[in-house]
Design a protein around this motif. Structure first.
Motif, PDB file in Angstrom:
ATOM      1  N   ASP A   1      -6.626  -5.881   2.359  1.00  0.00           N
ATOM      2  CA  ASP A   1      -7.096  -5.295   1.170  1.00  0.00           C
ATOM      3  C   ASP A   1      -6.014  -4.061   0.891  1.00  0.00           C
ATOM      4  OD1 ASP A   1      -8.257  -3.494  -0.718  1.00  0.00           O
ATOM      5  OD2 ASP A   1     -10.352  -4.282  -0.011  1.00  0.00           O
ATOM      6  N   VAL A   2      -5.113  -4.419  -0.056  1.00  0.00           N
ATOM      7  CA  VAL A   2      -3.973  -3.359  -0.346  1.00  0.00           C
ATOM      8  C   VAL A   2      -4.634  -2.069  -0.779  1.00  0.00           C
ATOM      9  CG1 VAL A   2      -1.867  -2.885  -1.710  1.00  0.00           C
ATOM     10  CG2 VAL A   2      -2.238  -5.272  -0.874  1.00  0.00           C
ATOM     11  N   SER A   3      -5.487  -2.082  -1.547  1.00  0.00           N
ATOM     12  CA  SER A   3      -6.200  -0.975  -2.081  1.00  0.00           C
ATOM     13  C   SER A   3      -6.844  -0.003  -1.130  1.00  0.00           C
ATOM     14  CB  SER A   3      -7.172  -1.228  -3.278  1.00  0.00           C
ATOM     15  OG  SER A   3      -7.780  -0.057  -3.870  1.00  0.00           O
ATOM     16  N   ALA A   4      -7.719  -0.651  -0.370  1.00  0.00           N
ATOM     17  CA  ALA A   4      -8.256   0.072   0.638  1.00  0.00           C
ATOM     18  C   ALA A   4      -7.321   0.775   1.823  1.00  0.00           C
ATOM     19  CB  ALA A   4      -9.231  -1.187   1.540  1.00  0.00           C
ATOM     20  N   LEU A   5      -6.334  -0.056   2.022  1.00  0.00           N
ATOM     21  CA  LEU A   5      -5.288   0.480   2.904  1.00  0.00           C
ATOM     22  C   LEU A   5      -4.650   1.704   2.300  1.00  0.00           C
ATOM     23  CD1 LEU A   5      -3.683   0.227   5.571  1.00  0.00           C
ATOM     24  CD2 LEU A   5      -2.200  -1.359   4.733  1.00  0.00           C
ATOM     25  N   LYS A   6      -4.167   1.532   1.083  1.00  0.00           N
ATOM     26  CA  LYS A   6      -3.787   2.700   0.473  1.00  0.00           C
ATOM     27  C   LYS A   6      -4.526   4.107   0.378  1.00  0.00           C
ATOM     28  CE  LYS A   6      -3.308   5.359  -3.626  1.00  0.00           C
ATOM     29  NZ  LYS A   6      -4.199   5.656  -4.320  1.00  0.00           N
ATOM     30  N   ASN A   7      -5.868   3.905   0.165  1.00  0.00           N
ATOM     31  CA  ASN A   7      -6.918   4.724   0.148  1.00  0.00           C
ATOM     32  C   ASN A   7      -7.029   5.279   1.441  1.00  0.00           C
ATOM     33  OD1 ASN A   7      -7.343   4.322  -2.516  1.00  0.00           O
ATOM     34  ND2 ASN A   7      -9.069   3.209  -2.143  1.00  0.00           N
TER      35      ASN A   7
ATOM     36  N   ALA B   1       0.880  -1.045  -0.121  1.00  0.00           N
ATOM     37  CA  ALA B   1       0.108   0.240  -0.003  1.00  0.00           C
ATOM     38  C   ALA B   1       0.808   1.378  -0.035  1.00  0.00           C
ATOM     39  CB  ALA B   1      -0.899  -0.112   1.111  1.00  0.00           C
ATOM     40  N   PHE B   2       1.859   1.214   0.920  1.00  0.00           N
ATOM     41  CA  PHE B   2       2.898   2.493   0.647  1.00  0.00           C
ATOM     42  C   PHE B   2       3.618   2.606  -0.470  1.00  0.00           C
ATOM     43  CE2 PHE B   2       6.918   4.252   1.861  1.00  0.00           C
ATOM     44  CZ  PHE B   2       6.442   5.603   2.566  1.00  0.00           C
ATOM     45  N   ALA B   3       3.864   1.504  -1.266  1.00  0.00           N
ATOM     46  CA  ALA B   3       4.448   1.539  -2.509  1.00  0.00           C
ATOM     47  C   ALA B   3       3.533   2.297  -3.522  1.00  0.00           C
ATOM     48  CB  ALA B   3       4.584   0.209  -3.047  1.00  0.00           C
ATOM     49  N   LEU B   4       2.157   2.123  -3.546  1.00  0.00           N
ATOM     50  CA  LEU B   4       1.075   2.792  -4.279  1.00  0.00           C
ATOM     51  C   LEU B   4       0.980   4.063  -3.915  1.00  0.00           C
ATOM     52  CD1 LEU B   4      -1.792  -0.052  -4.208  1.00  0.00           C
ATOM     53  CD2 LEU B   4      -0.133   0.472  -6.219  1.00  0.00           C
ATOM     54  N   LEU B   5       1.132   4.580  -2.677  1.00  0.00           N
ATOM     55  CA  LEU B   5       0.988   5.697  -2.081  1.00  0.00           C
ATOM     56  C   LEU B   5       2.227   6.791  -2.574  1.00  0.00           C
ATOM     57  CD1 LEU B   5      -1.079   7.466  -0.412  1.00  0.00           C
ATOM     58  CD2 LEU B   5       0.351   7.170   1.441  1.00  0.00           C
ATOM     59  N   LEU B   6       3.450   6.312  -2.582  1.00  0.00           N
ATOM     60  CA  LEU B   6       4.527   6.835  -3.169  1.00  0.00           C
ATOM     61  C   LEU B   6       4.348   7.416  -4.597  1.00  0.00           C
ATOM     62  CD1 LEU B   6       7.311   4.932  -1.480  1.00  0.00           C
ATOM     63  CD2 LEU B   6       7.110   7.562  -1.321  1.00  0.00           C
ATOM     64  N   GLN B   7       3.456   6.709  -5.388  1.00  0.00           N
ATOM     65  CA  GLN B   7       3.296   7.206  -6.683  1.00  0.00           C
ATOM     66  C   GLN B   7       2.764   8.579  -6.965  1.00  0.00           C
ATOM     67  OE1 GLN B   7       1.263   3.996  -8.629  1.00  0.00           O
ATOM     68  NE2 GLN B   7       2.540   2.572  -8.217  1.00  0.00           N
TER      69      GLN B   7
END
Length: 365
Positions: A317-323, A214-220
């Motif tokens: 849920d990676v997407s929910a955590l990132k959101n 999730a953190f990797a997605l957020l870093l985008q």
């Protein structure tokens, strides 16, 4: 009443709770015998003149399978000599020995403490619990979630299960916080960096791999963010490798296991607990002492702590955590501080060590 608190040892990750129970009985009318099955004597806090420590010094191997029956005689002898009338047993092996001892000595009260969901996995132990423990033993669970697990798994009467939430010593933790500026400097974080923090054993059930993803997605979308992971465990190397594979190594700090990790939470801006299951989660209470906003999985006893005051997401849920992490960043400092203050107030009302100790004192009849 003479009460025995029976524990496996004084060095595992829930031993602090054992100590607080013992401290809660100091200077009461009870004589408390604090008995450890394994381990050597260590420097423990002073619990009062009516709290007595005893180390059986059994080996861990001798407490497995039928071998543990050989340890009944010294325990029965101790119970008789000290006129023990009630036993509080933590975890299954102490509970098993408590039950067998009660066949040979009369006990007014037997209490088994469950610290998590699905903690009895071995088939023979499950049978023992169903046919013996549930008949004339009382149970303490750390959350309503664990209580429901016991009812479902072993058909235990709800009236025999007492929920006593874990508590933390708010004043002690606050007095031992480290310097926030020094911690941020140590982690190579600037004043403008937003720090997500996590504290737990590095094991699969704590969900750290989903946090890294999730953190990797957020870093985008965000670059002035950091992730601090405090803890050690069997998947530590695996998590390091995953961080490198995700190309986020320069934004993630693995500190390893640190003593009294709650001292470091003051350096975080938000606390995250992405567990796949959790009986309660004392680490959340420690984060609430630091007035941190919280993002956590909606599993086990976590919703009972956080309620609607923090952000709850589906486990794994990676997407929910990132959101949720993105929403935390976007809500602004004022809203973050408000969330942290509300969680702190809930802690003071429900999860202090004083309330925890009061629960155990009220339990002894």
């Amino acid at each position: 009443m003479n009460v025995m608190q029976l524990c496996l040892n004084d060095s595992n990750n829930i031993s602090t709770l054992f100590h607080e129970i013992a401290r809660g009985f100091q200077n009461t009318e009870h004589e408390i015998y604090y008995v450890f099955l394994t381990g050597e004597p260590t420097e423990l806090p002073y619990f009062g003149d009516n709290v007595h420590l005893h180390y059986c010094r059994f080996t861990k191997k001798s407490l497995k399978g039928v071998f543990r029956l050989l340890k009944l005689y010294p325990l029965i002898k101790f119970i008789k000599e000290h006129k023990i009338e009630a036993i509080i047993a933590h975890q299954f092996r102490p509970t098993y020995l408590m039950e067998i001892c009660s066949w040979f000595v009369r006990l007014k009260q037997k209490i088994s403490v469950f610290h998590g969901n699905n903690t009895i996995r071995h088939f023979s132990n499950r049978l023992f619990t169903y046919f013996f423990l549930r008949r004339n033993t009382e149970f303490v669970t750390v959350s309503q979630s664990v209580k429901q697990d016991l009812i479902f798994s072993f058909k235990i009467k709800p009236s025999k299960i007492h929920v006593i939430y874990n508590g933390v010593d708010v004043q002690y933790i606050q007095e031992h916080f480290l310097s926030r500026p020094e911690l941020r400097k140590q982690w190579n974080c600037s004043d403008h960096d937003f720090v997500f923090g996590h504290v737990a054993r590095l094991v699969p059930i704590k969900g750290q791999k989903y946090l890294l993803q999730a953190f990797a997605l957020l870093l985008q979308q965000y670059k002035n963010i950091k992730l601090i992971i405090i803890g050690g465990g069997r998947i530590e190397k695996e998590l390091h490798e995953l961080a490198e594979q995700l190309n986020i190594g320069q934004y993630v700090v693995f500190t390893g296991a640190l003593p009294e990790a709650h001292r470091y939470m003051i350096g975080f801006d938000t606390f995250i607990l992405p567990s796949l299951d959790e009986g309660l989660g004392v680490v959340l209470l420690e984060a609430m002492v630091a007035k941190l906003p919280i993002i956590a999985s909606n599993v086990g006893g976590i919703p009972e702590i956080v309620e609607n005051l923090g952000m709850l997401v589906p486990a794994g849920d990676v997407s929910a955590l990132k959101n949720a992490m993105q929403n935390m960043l976007d809500m602004g400092k004022e809203k973050q501080q408000e969330m942290g203050e509300n969680l702190h107030q809930r802690l003071l009302e429900n999860f202090t060590v004083q309330k925890f100790q009061e629960g155990y004192r009220n339990l002894i009849k």
